[in-house]
Each structure stands twice: as C-alpha cells, then as structure tokens.
Design an enzyme around this catalytic site. Structure first.
Site, PDB file in Angstrom:
ATOM      1  N   GLY A 118     -10.182   2.778 -19.727  1.00  0.00           N
ATOM      2  CA  GLY A 118      -9.187   2.003 -20.483  1.00  0.00           C
ATOM      3  C   GLY A 118      -9.880   1.045 -21.440  1.00  0.00           C
ATOM      4  O   GLY A 118      -9.410   0.814 -22.564  1.00  0.00           O
ATOM      5  N   GLU A 170       0.864  -1.191   0.000  1.00  0.00           N
ATOM      6  CA  GLU A 170       0.000   0.000   0.000  1.00  0.00           C
ATOM      7  C   GLU A 170       0.890   1.227   0.000  1.00  0.00           C
ATOM      8  O   GLU A 170       2.088   1.128   0.238  1.00  0.00           O
ATOM      9  CB  GLU A 170      -0.956   0.025   1.204  1.00  0.00           C
ATOM     10  N   GLY A 188      -6.212  -2.763 -20.423  1.00  0.00           N
ATOM     11  CA  GLY A 188      -7.200  -1.855 -19.836  1.00  0.00           C
ATOM     12  C   GLY A 188      -8.404  -2.621 -19.320  1.00  0.00           C
ATOM     13  O   GLY A 188      -9.217  -2.074 -18.560  1.00  0.00           O
ATOM     14  N   LYS A 227     -14.356   6.631 -10.114  1.00  0.00           N
ATOM     15  CA  LYS A 227     -13.362   6.454 -11.196  1.00  0.00           C
ATOM     16  C   LYS A 227     -12.752   7.801 -11.582  1.00  0.00           C
ATOM     17  O   LYS A 227     -13.462   8.786 -11.753  1.00  0.00           O
ATOM     18  CB  LYS A 227     -14.026   5.787 -12.415  1.00  0.00           C
ATOM     19  N   HIS A 250     -19.298   3.951 -15.460  1.00  0.00           N
ATOM     20  CA  HIS A 250     -18.564   3.433 -14.299  1.00  0.00           C
ATOM     21  C   HIS A 250     -19.030   4.134 -13.023  1.00  0.00           C
ATOM     22  O   HIS A 250     -19.642   5.196 -13.080  1.00  0.00           O
ATOM     23  CB  HIS A 250     -17.050   3.653 -14.459  1.00  0.00           C
ATOM     24  N   HIS A 251     -18.639   3.575 -11.884  1.00  0.00           N
ATOM     25  CA  HIS A 251     -18.909   4.129 -10.539  1.00  0.00           C
ATOM     26  C   HIS A 251     -18.345   5.547 -10.390  1.00  0.00           C
ATOM     27  O   HIS A 251     -17.425   5.943 -11.111  1.00  0.00           O
ATOM     28  CB  HIS A 251     -18.308   3.199  -9.482  1.00  0.00           C
ATOM     29  N   THR A 297      -3.727  -1.200 -14.140  1.00  0.00           N
ATOM     30  CA  THR A 297      -3.874   0.258 -14.010  1.00  0.00           C
ATOM     31  C   THR A 297      -4.243   0.888 -15.348  1.00  0.00           C
ATOM     32  O   THR A 297      -3.617   0.581 -16.364  1.00  0.00           O
ATOM     33  CB  THR A 297      -2.526   0.862 -13.544  1.00  0.00           C
ATOM     34  N   THR A 298      -5.224   1.778 -15.341  1.00  0.00           N
ATOM     35  CA  THR A 298      -5.599   2.482 -16.577  1.00  0.00           C
ATOM     36  C   THR A 298      -5.226   3.959 -16.465  1.00  0.00           C
ATOM     37  O   THR A 298      -4.734   4.407 -15.430  1.00  0.00           O
ATOM     38  CB  THR A 298      -7.109   2.344 -16.860  1.00  0.00           C
ATOM     39  N   MET A 324      -9.206  -6.840 -18.133  1.00  0.00           N
ATOM     40  CA  MET A 324      -8.657  -8.199 -18.027  1.00  0.00           C
ATOM     41  C   MET A 324      -9.731  -9.270 -18.203  1.00  0.00           C
ATOM     42  O   MET A 324      -9.447 -10.446 -18.021  1.00  0.00           O
ATOM     43  CB  MET A 324      -8.017  -8.385 -16.645  1.00  0.00           C
TER      44      MET A 324
HETATM   45  P1  NAD Z   1      -8.867   2.169  -5.895  1.00  0.00           P
HETATM   46  O1  NAD Z   1      -8.668   3.651  -5.779  1.00  0.00           O
HETATM   47  O2  NAD Z   1      -9.965   1.523  -5.117  1.00  0.00           O
HETATM   48  O3  NAD Z   1      -7.497   1.408  -5.539  1.00  0.00           O
HETATM   49  C1  NAD Z   1      -6.224   1.854  -5.891  1.00  0.00           C
HETATM   50  C2  NAD Z   1      -5.296   1.484  -4.742  1.00  0.00           C
HETATM   51  O4  NAD Z   1      -3.940   1.754  -5.113  1.00  0.00           O
HETATM   52  C3  NAD Z   1      -5.573   2.307  -3.469  1.00  0.00           C
HETATM   53  O5  NAD Z   1      -5.677   1.431  -2.364  1.00  0.00           O
HETATM   54  C4  NAD Z   1      -4.342   3.210  -3.357  1.00  0.00           C
HETATM   55  O6  NAD Z   1      -4.011   3.558  -2.023  1.00  0.00           O
HETATM   56  C5  NAD Z   1      -3.290   2.305  -3.991  1.00  0.00           C
HETATM   57  N1  NAD Z   1      -2.085   3.043  -4.392  1.00  0.00           N
HETATM   58  C6  NAD Z   1      -1.981   4.221  -5.036  1.00  0.00           C
HETATM   59  N2  NAD Z   1      -0.688   4.587  -5.158  1.00  0.00           N
HETATM   60  C7  NAD Z   1       0.039   3.604  -4.582  1.00  0.00           C
HETATM   61  C8  NAD Z   1       1.439   3.398  -4.374  1.00  0.00           C
HETATM   62  N3  NAD Z   1       2.336   4.287  -4.805  1.00  0.00           N
HETATM   63  N4  NAD Z   1       1.833   2.277  -3.730  1.00  0.00           N
HETATM   64  C9  NAD Z   1       0.933   1.357  -3.316  1.00  0.00           C
HETATM   65  N5  NAD Z   1      -0.407   1.496  -3.452  1.00  0.00           N
HETATM   66  C10 NAD Z   1      -0.833   2.608  -4.095  1.00  0.00           C
HETATM   67  O7  NAD Z   1      -9.052   1.906  -7.463  1.00  0.00           O
HETATM   68  P2  NAD Z   1      -9.592   0.574  -8.183  1.00  0.00           P
HETATM   69  O8  NAD Z   1     -11.042   0.751  -8.516  1.00  0.00           O
HETATM   70  O9  NAD Z   1      -9.142  -0.636  -7.444  1.00  0.00           O
HETATM   71  O10 NAD Z   1      -8.815   0.690  -9.583  1.00  0.00           O
HETATM   72  C11 NAD Z   1      -7.388   0.741  -9.651  1.00  0.00           C
HETATM   73  C12 NAD Z   1      -6.953   0.841 -11.097  1.00  0.00           C
HETATM   74  O11 NAD Z   1      -7.324  -0.351 -11.804  1.00  0.00           O
HETATM   75  C13 NAD Z   1      -7.603   2.000 -11.872  1.00  0.00           C
HETATM   76  O12 NAD Z   1      -6.647   2.508 -12.791  1.00  0.00           O
HETATM   77  C14 NAD Z   1      -8.745   1.308 -12.607  1.00  0.00           C
HETATM   78  O13 NAD Z   1      -9.181   2.003 -13.761  1.00  0.00           O
HETATM   79  C15 NAD Z   1      -8.086   0.005 -12.956  1.00  0.00           C
HETATM   80  N6  NAD Z   1      -9.000  -1.116 -13.285  1.00  0.00           N
HETATM   81  C16 NAD Z   1      -8.597  -1.912 -14.311  1.00  0.00           C
HETATM   82  C17 NAD Z   1      -9.328  -3.031 -14.650  1.00  0.00           C
HETATM   83  C18 NAD Z   1      -8.811  -3.943 -15.722  1.00  0.00           C
HETATM   84  O14 NAD Z   1      -9.427  -5.002 -15.989  1.00  0.00           O
HETATM   85  N7  NAD Z   1      -7.656  -3.616 -16.338  1.00  0.00           N
HETATM   86  C19 NAD Z   1     -10.504  -3.336 -13.947  1.00  0.00           C
HETATM   87  C20 NAD Z   1     -10.888  -2.516 -12.885  1.00  0.00           C
HETATM   88  C21 NAD Z   1     -10.104  -1.400 -12.552  1.00  0.00           C
END
Ligand code: NAD
Length: 269
Positions: A168, A37, A126, A162, A158-159, A102-103, A128
């Site tokens: 993505g 984290e 973008g 976002k 999306h929620h 990550t997107t 999975m």
């Molecule tokens: P979220 O905000 O709930 O979670 C992100 C987490 O990353 C948080 O807990 C934050 O504290 C942590 N974080 C940020 N910077 C950090 C660092 N430097 N070191 C460690 N932890 C760090 O967001 P989410 O809804 O879980 O989405 C995260 C990302 O995934 C977004 O970019 C979202 O668009 C993407 N996403 C991609 C897919 C896919 O299938 N590719 C699906 C869903 C979400």
C-alpha cells in the site's frame, strides 16, 4: 478511566493488532473497549490480556463487531479488505471513527466505503507513519521538478508473510510521483516484470516487491537518469510507528465531520 474515549481493535491477534493493543494500553488518552478476531480463532472468548500472555484487562475478544464497536468512539482496523468492508458499515452505524490500515483494497472495494463515509469519519492510509507521509510529499516535489529523462521506480521490501504486492505504501508513493508529473498512475504503472518485457517505456512508473524474513517495511523511490540517480528512502524498523499514527488518526477523527480522509489530513501535510 471510564470517561476516556473508547477504542476497539479488529484483528487483535495479528502483528498490527497486538502492536495497537500495546499502544492503546500505553496511552493515557484512550482506553480499550473492544477486541475483535475472526470467528473460530482461538483467542475468541478469552480476555485479551490473558490471550497475549499477560494480566487480564477485562475485555473479552469477540467475533461480533456489533458488540465490540458499541462502546467505541473509534475502531482501529488492520485486517483484510473483505473484513474491513464489513466493519465499515458497522462502525458507521455506531458513529465510530473507522481508522483503516488494511492494504490491498481494489478501487471497487474502496468505492464501497462511500456510504459509510457519509455517516461517519473514515481515515484510511496505506501507511500511517509520519515518515512515509512526509516522503510522499517529497516524492511529489521531486517528480514535479524532473522530466521523463528520469525513470521513476518504487522498490519495496517486506516480511515473508505479506500477502499483497506492491505494498500500500509503494502505491501511495507511486501515486505521489504520478501526481507530481501530472499523470494518472493507472496509465503509467508497470508492475511485476518477468520474462522478455521489452525495453522500459519512457514515463512509466515501475514497482518492484522484495519479500523476505522479518523486514518491517522499506521503500525507495528511485529517480534514474543518464549519469545520475536520486533515491528517497524510508526504513521502518518498528511497527509501533504505524500504531502511533493510527491512534493519532483515531483521536483526530473524533472531532471531524463525516467523510473519507487520509493521513495527510491528520498530519496537516
Ligand atoms: P496479520 O495477518 O498479522 O493480522 C491480520 C489479523 O486480522 C489476523 O489476526 C486475522 O485473523 C484478522 N482478521 C482477518 N479477518 C478478520 C475478520 N473478518 N474479523 C476479525 N479479524 C480478522 O497482518 P498484519 O501484518 O497485522 O497486517 C494487517 C493489514 O494491515 C495488512 O493489510 C497490512 O498490509 C496492513 N498494514 C498497514 C500498515 C499501515 O500503516 N497502513 C502498516 C502495517 C500493516
């Protein structure tokens, strides 16, 4: 099971981090060896199971990715573009597969992953999920079959948490449509219409983003012509589909040569 491949999860307290944690726990093919984290987060220093309100799991949440990745064969990373860039170098040094969900990464940020992908496997997508990756292939086919009498629009929802738009996934679908048409998305992309925009330009691919409530992710690719419309749709109702796809990518990546791959490679589509 100390001989099972080890997985480290970044952003462990996030929406996807917690879902990934459950998916890894439920899997009998991998084990959790690291949880990261951001510095200052109140989960840092706690056992990850306890932090999630369950029994201890013997893995302490850390803000030091070097420590968390040391025992990992794969790192699953759904965080932010800046965080992901830092993790890429550390995962490559540990020779761990880096699965990037990550997107919102810019082309410049994506280019910065190149050195890491020379030494280790990166799988980045973008979206999975199997369904969306199939939808990209359908989108490409339909776009290739239709001419510019059909206006292409990608509409996503999306929620309200976002932070990036278009999603993505919407960009993946836009890229697939552009590829089908034999054009570069950058030349035809039309996002963020507001005010007197003028009439729609023939051949453009438009994007609309809806944000609200707890919508997990919905995507329509609309092909609209005079007198008829085709709509290809994917609706995600559970984040588990992304986590399952990410875990599949992690396992697949463990037997690949260094390089930058996507989910189409993983799924053989
Ligand atoms: P979220 O905000 O709930 O979670 C992100 C987490 O990353 C948080 O807990 C934050 O504290 C942590 N974080 C940020 N910077 C950090 C660092 N430097 N070191 C460690 N932890 C760090 O967001 P989410 O809804 O879980 O989405 C995260 C990302 O995934 C977004 O970019 C979202 O668009 C993407 N996403 C991609 C897919 C896919 O299938 N590719 C699906 C869903 C979400």
């Amino acid at each position: 099971m100390p001989d099972l491949p080890g997985i480290a999860i970044t952003g462990i307290s996030g929406r996807m981090g917690q879902m990934l944690m459950k998916t890894v726990q439920d899997s009998d093919a991998v084990r959790l060896v690291g949880a990261v984290e951001r510095a200052g987060h109140d989960w840092v220093g706690q056992d990850v199971g306890v932090a999630m309100g369950a029994a201890p799991l013997g893995v302490i949440v850390t803000d030091d990715p070097v420590v968390a990745f040391a025992q990992a064969q794969a790192v699953i990373d759904f965080t932010s573009p800046q965080a992901t860039l830092g993790f890429a170098d550390i995962a490559a040094q540990a020779r761990a597969v880096h699965v990037i969900g990550t997107t919102g990464m810019t082309d410049e940020e994506i280019a910065k992953l190149e050195p890491a992908s020379r030494h280790a496997v990166i799988v980045r997508a973008g979206n999975m999920s199997l369904g969306v990756n199939l939808l990209t292939q359908l989108t490409k086919k339909v776009a290739a079959a239709l001419d510019e009498d059909f206006d292409i629009e990608v509409i996503e929802a999306h929620h309200h948490h976002k932070v990036d738009a278009p999603s993505g996934t919407a960009l993946m679908l836009g890229e697939a449509a552009a590829e089908g048409r034999g054009v570069a998305l950058a030349d035809v992309r039309d996002s963020g219409r507001d005010g007197i925009t003028g009439a729609r330009k023939r051949g453009d691919i438009g994007f609309t983003a809806i944000r609200g409530g707890d919508i997990v992710g919905e995507h329509d690719v609309l092909f609209a012509a005079a007198g008829e419309r085709i709509i290809l749709r994917h609706v995600a109702t559970d984040r588990a589909i992304f986590a399952r796809g990410a875990l599949k990518a992690a396992l697949w990546g463990m037997s690949q040569k260094p390089g930058h791959y996507d989910m189409l490679d993983v799924l053989g589509l």
